[in-house]
Design a protein around this motif. Structure first.
Motif, short mmCIF file in Angstrom:
data_model
loop_
_atom_site.label_atom_id
_atom_site.label_comp_id
_atom_site.label_asym_id
_atom_site.label_seq_id
_atom_site.Cartn_x
_atom_site.Cartn_y
_atom_site.Cartn_z
N GLU A 41 4.47 4.53 3.04
CA GLU A 41 5.61 3.76 2.57
C GLU A 41 5.15 2.46 1.91
OE1 GLU A 41 5.34 5.17 5.48
OE2 GLU A 41 6.94 6.70 5.40
N GLN A 45 5.74 1.34 -1.91
CA GLN A 45 6.36 0.06 -2.24
C GLN A 45 5.49 -0.71 -3.23
OE1 GLN A 45 7.57 -2.29 1.21
NE2 GLN A 45 7.98 -0.40 2.37
N LEU A 78 1.86 -7.05 0.39
CA LEU A 78 1.70 -5.61 0.61
C LEU A 78 0.23 -5.23 0.81
CD1 LEU A 78 4.26 -4.27 -2.04
CD2 LEU A 78 4.47 -4.12 0.45
#
Length: 332
Positions: A41, A45, A78
């Motif tokens: 995920e 993203q 991230l």
């Protein structure tokens, strides 16, 4: 195989390499995601954030910088989360890095800085295959394979031996190849009877120069003058262009080719003259002595070999080593 065919072959091989490395990258990513809950995920993203930034910069009518202002901060966040996931799973930090055989060109084979040119990795392989097409056998004839024990170490009255002479010549040839194109002399002339290692060292020079990213052209004298006769008969000088324009031209066994009236002598003079005027390097091996070269090719040509500022003569001495070479091969 022509140079164009070799390039097309390499381009296909590089495409296959990129596809193989992409599969390897995807495999490593899948392995990481399997042991890191939530990692996929985060990767998705990150990819989505990059694509939004690209679209914003390309499609924004006013090129509004604010559209991508938040991207660096988001990417940093991230990336930190992904790195933490990998660390917790005991995976290396580069687990999700793209896989490249050559990180410089990223397996494209070419660089664009700013014009398109071959990457060193592709050029070295291209040079190697071109040499194989011209008869230089793979990795067989290299300076590393020079065997001084094939030469007699029996000293003459001056304390000089065939082995000592061969080693000295080997060192000169290696220095020439290692310093190319900034060599001490532009040309080399390897002289001596058959079976003394002239062809071996000629091909060693070609291999080393090729490994350093240059493109030597190796040919036998017979093949060279067959091409020269074709150029003469067809009145087409372009046929000789690969030899005229070669960055380094290596001619093996000068003197073994058949003479055709004045064609051979004229073409050899034109070849050497044009190359010397252009500052291009030439290395020649021959079984002939200087007097025999003069009788066969005239003084106008041999004077170029006698010019010590432009050409260094390396004279091989001693007995034929082919019997020693055969005996060693049988014992191996």
């Amino acid at each position: 195989m022509t140079s164009e065919q070799i390039i097309l072959q390499l381009q296909q091989e590089y495409q296959n390499r990129r596809e193989d490395n992409l599969r390897l990258f995807e495999q490593r990513q899948d392995e990481a995601c399997a042991v890191c809950p939530g990692l996929r995920e985060l990767i998705q993203q990150r990819h989505a954030a990059v694509m939004r930034g690209v679209r914003a910069s390309l499609l924004s009518r006013n090129k509004d910088q604010s559209a991508t202002q938040s991207l660096p901060g988001l990417m940093k966040q991230l990336n930190a989360q992904i790195a933490q996931k990998l660390k917790e799973a005991g995976l290396p930090a580069d687990q999700l890095q793209p896989v490249y055989t050559c990180a410089v060109c990223r397996d494209e084979g070419y660089l664009y800085d700013p014009s398109r040119r071959m990457c060193d990795c592709m050029r070295r392989e291209f040079n190697r295959r071109m040499l194989m097409e011209s008869g230089v056998a793979g990795e067989m004839n290299t300076f590393d394979r020079f065997d001084e024990t094939l030469f007699s170490d029996e000293a003459d009255e001056k304390g000089y031996s065939q082995r000592k002479a061969a080693i000295a010549i080997r060192d000169v040839c290696a220095a020439y190849a290692d310093s190319f194109p900034n060599t001490a002399t532009r040309d080399l002339l390897l002289m001596g009877k058959s079976g003394l290692g002239k062809t071996f060292l000629l091909q060693c020079i070609a291999q080393r120069v090729s490994q350093r990213g240059h493109l030597p052209t190796y040919t036998s004298a017979y093949r060279l003058f067959e091409t020269a006769r074709k150029a003469y008969m067809e009145n087409d000088s372009d046929v000789l262009a690969p030899f005229m324009n070669a960055e380094l031209l290596l001619i093996d066994d000068l003197g073994t080719e058949p003479l055709l009236n004045n064609v051979t002598v004229t073409q050899l003079f034109n070849l050497l003259n044009e190359r010397q005027m252009a500052g291009r390097h030439t290395v020649i091996s021959t079984n002939l002595s200087m007097s025999e070269l003069k009788d066969r090719y005239t003084e106008r040509i041999t004077s170029r070999f006698l010019d010590a500022t432009g050409c260094r003569r390396l004279v091989f001495i001693g007995a034929d080593i082919r019997r020693n070479l055969k005996r060693k091969a049988e014992q191996a």
